[in-house]
Design a protein around this motif. Structure first.
Motif, PDB file in Angstrom:
ATOM      1  N   ALA A 109       0.829  -1.211   0.000  1.00 10.83           N
ATOM      2  CA  ALA A 109       0.000   0.000   0.000  1.00 10.83           C
ATOM      3  C   ALA A 109       0.862   1.259   0.000  1.00 10.83           C
ATOM      4  CB  ALA A 109      -0.920  -0.005   1.221  1.00 10.83           C
ATOM      5  N   ASN A 157      -0.405   3.501   6.151  1.00  7.11           N
ATOM      6  CA  ASN A 157      -1.375   2.580   5.577  1.00  7.11           C
ATOM      7  C   ASN A 157      -2.805   3.090   5.494  1.00  7.11           C
ATOM      8  OD1 ASN A 157       0.350  -0.028   5.372  1.00  7.11           O
ATOM      9  ND2 ASN A 157       0.695   0.674   7.462  1.00  7.11           N
ATOM     10  N   TYR A 158      -3.120   4.167   6.213  1.00  6.94           N
ATOM     11  CA  TYR A 158      -4.518   4.574   6.281  1.00  6.94           C
ATOM     12  C   TYR A 158      -4.793   5.996   5.802  1.00  6.94           C
ATOM     13  CZ  TYR A 158      -5.467   0.284   8.785  1.00  6.94           C
ATOM     14  OH  TYR A 158      -5.596  -1.045   9.113  1.00  6.94           O
ATOM     15  N   PRO A 172      -2.347   4.702  -0.103  1.00  4.67           N
ATOM     16  CA  PRO A 172      -3.693   4.286   0.309  1.00  4.67           C
ATOM     17  C   PRO A 172      -4.776   5.069  -0.426  1.00  4.67           C
ATOM     18  CG  PRO A 172      -2.274   4.663   2.213  1.00  4.67           C
ATOM     19  CD  PRO A 172      -1.530   5.171   1.021  1.00  4.67           C
ATOM     20  N   LYS A 228     -10.237   3.605   5.897  1.00  4.26           N
ATOM     21  CA  LYS A 228      -9.248   4.613   5.508  1.00  4.26           C
ATOM     22  C   LYS A 228      -9.911   5.985   5.373  1.00  4.26           C
ATOM     23  CE  LYS A 228      -6.754   1.036   2.898  1.00  4.26           C
ATOM     24  NZ  LYS A 228      -5.638   0.785   3.788  1.00  4.26           N
ATOM     25  N   HIS A 249     -11.877  -0.088   2.593  1.00  2.00           N
ATOM     26  CA  HIS A 249     -11.410   1.279   2.364  1.00  2.00           C
ATOM     27  C   HIS A 249     -12.257   2.320   3.096  1.00  2.00           C
ATOM     28  CE1 HIS A 249      -9.460  -0.769  -1.119  1.00  2.00           C
ATOM     29  NE2 HIS A 249      -8.464  -0.008  -0.707  1.00  2.00           N
TER      30      HIS A 249
END
Length: 429
Positions: free
Chosen positions: A211, A404-405, A214, A376, A373
């Motif tokens: 990722a 990652n987010y 992201p 996120k 997602h």
């Protein structure tokens, strides 16, 4: 489907070590298990003082399995004899098939000392052994007879060619990385745990970056998907002709709860009415969530308090709870989503994930977004609007959230919206 010989005998079962299903009930394909006989084992399942005791039996013949089961029962009824038994000399099988079976047993803690045991889910064991078996399938496809191939013959060159091919063919970065991790673990088990004189061919294998950038679910895309959630035109037809109905009565509320709480899918749909916390004036204060991923990794024996995530109030969340009639169910040990459904939360999570992809396509959205997602999107908005994403405890460290987010373009837009500038205007102009 051919299975090991079976006659009904108290405590004796046949289990498929590939999918962990009991298969002695029928000679036909049972509960979806289609795996060959060499993946099957006799298994003893007994109750001792109300506690379930199990053991994978070594015997492959019915009569010998019964004798082994009776011996196991005697051991349980005589704890002194059970403790003082002379341990058998450990053998090191050399055939690849036997090594895979031994690894599968070890993952299930079969004959593993108590202080070395590790709790693993059935799904994890199934998937890990499955990835190792893919190497075996590759060998068969290039002409090896794996029932005669030793672990020493599967050298670095062969493994390297296997991963070269997998690297090209694998569409999913995550799947490729899972294969790498599984094979690394397999060889580490043989070398470090069992003492095989081998070189780990994957010792320096690198994972693909999963990722680097992201992505999140845009507001408009989320509304498009929510508006598509109707029972009409909700049958998904696969290439093999299989038809699946992707609609469920609770699906809209489930997608919303995942979006408005920022929890992982299983965590969100496991929230209960008893998790809703009110202020002194009776208004919604926050909701208690549990970080299941942390619990599995660091608190599998339940020796510590659960890692709680306080899910903050939002107008969207409050509106959803009202539609779920939270006032009439306050304090109840009852799921917010699908409380009356006869399905596990894990199975429901998979069902919802597949449905999200179906309705995404139905809405005409080309972005490769999935249900995960939404988390996120949530964490990015918390960070851009409050800067408190780390303090809420959604992840162990801020670096995990950052890498990652957080969706970086959204951060840039938030900075612009706050009127960011580098220098004050030149007063001399």
């Amino acid at each position: 489907m051919k299975i090991l010989k079976y006659k009904k005998f108290t405590g004796l079962h046949i289990v498929c070590k590939k999918c962990n299903k009991l298969i002695e009930v029928s000679q036909e394909v049972y509960k979806g298990c289609r795996h060959p006989i060499d993946r099957q084992r006799y298994k003893a399942i007994l109750k001792q003082n109300g506690v379930r005791k199990t053991r994978d039996l070594k015997a492959l013949e019915y009569d010998n399995a019964v004798k082994e089961l009776i011996g196991f029962k005697d051991e349980l009824s005589n704890p002194i004899q059970f403790v003082t038994q002379i341990p058998k000399a450990e053998t090191k099988p050399e055939l690849l098939n036997d090594c895979i079976m031994m690894y599968s047993d070890w993952l299930e803690n079969v004959d593993v000392p108590f202080f070395e045991q590790k709790v693993r889910s059935k799904e994890y064991i199934r998937d890990t052994v499955g990835y190792v078996c893919k190497l075996k399938t590759y060998l068969e496809n290039i002409g090896y007879k794996t029932d005669k191939t030793t672990i020493y013959q599967v050298d670095k060159n062969i493994v390297n060619k296997y991963f070269e091919e997998l690297y090209i063919k694998s569409k999913s970065i995550a799947t490729y990385n899972h294969n790498i991790r599984a094979l690394k673990g397999f060889y580490k088990f043989l070398i470090a745990t069992k003492g095989y004189d081998l070189i780990n061919p994957l010792q320096y294998a690198k994972l693909k970056n999963e990722a680097p950038n992201p992505i999140n679910v845009a507001d408009n895309d989320f509304y498009k998907i929510i508006n598509c959630l109707t029972e009409e035109n909700s049958i998904q037809i696969y290439k093999n002709g299989v038809r699946k109905n992707r609609y469920r009565p609770y699906i809209k509320e489930a997608f919303e709860l995942i979006a408005y709480t920022g929890m992982r899918i299983t965590e969100a749909i496991s929230i209960k009415y008893s998790d809703i916390i009110l202020t002194q004036s009776g208004e919604i204060d926050y909701i208690i969530g549990v970080d299941y991923k942390y619990e599995k990794a660091h608190n599998h024996d339940k020796s510590k308090p659960k890692k709680i995530v306080p899910i903050p109030y939002s107008p969207e969340l409050a509106d959803l709870l009202k539609r779920l009639d939270y006032k009439n169910h306050l304090g109840e040990d009852r799921y917010l989503i699908g409380a009356d459904e006869n399905i596990s939360r894990e199975s429901m999570a998979k069902q919802l994930s597949h449905s999200f992809g179906f309705y995404r396509n139905k809405a005409g959205i080309t972005s490769p977004i999935g249900l995960k997602h939404l988390r996120k999107s949530f964490l990015t908005k918390i960070e851009t609007q409050t800067g408190l994403v780390e303090s809420l405890g959604y992840q162990k460290t801020k670096s995990v959230i950052q890498n990652n987010y957080l969706v970086k373009p959204e951060i840039a837009r938030a900075v612009r919206g706050k009127g960011f500038r580098l220098f004050e205007p030149d007063a001399n102009k």
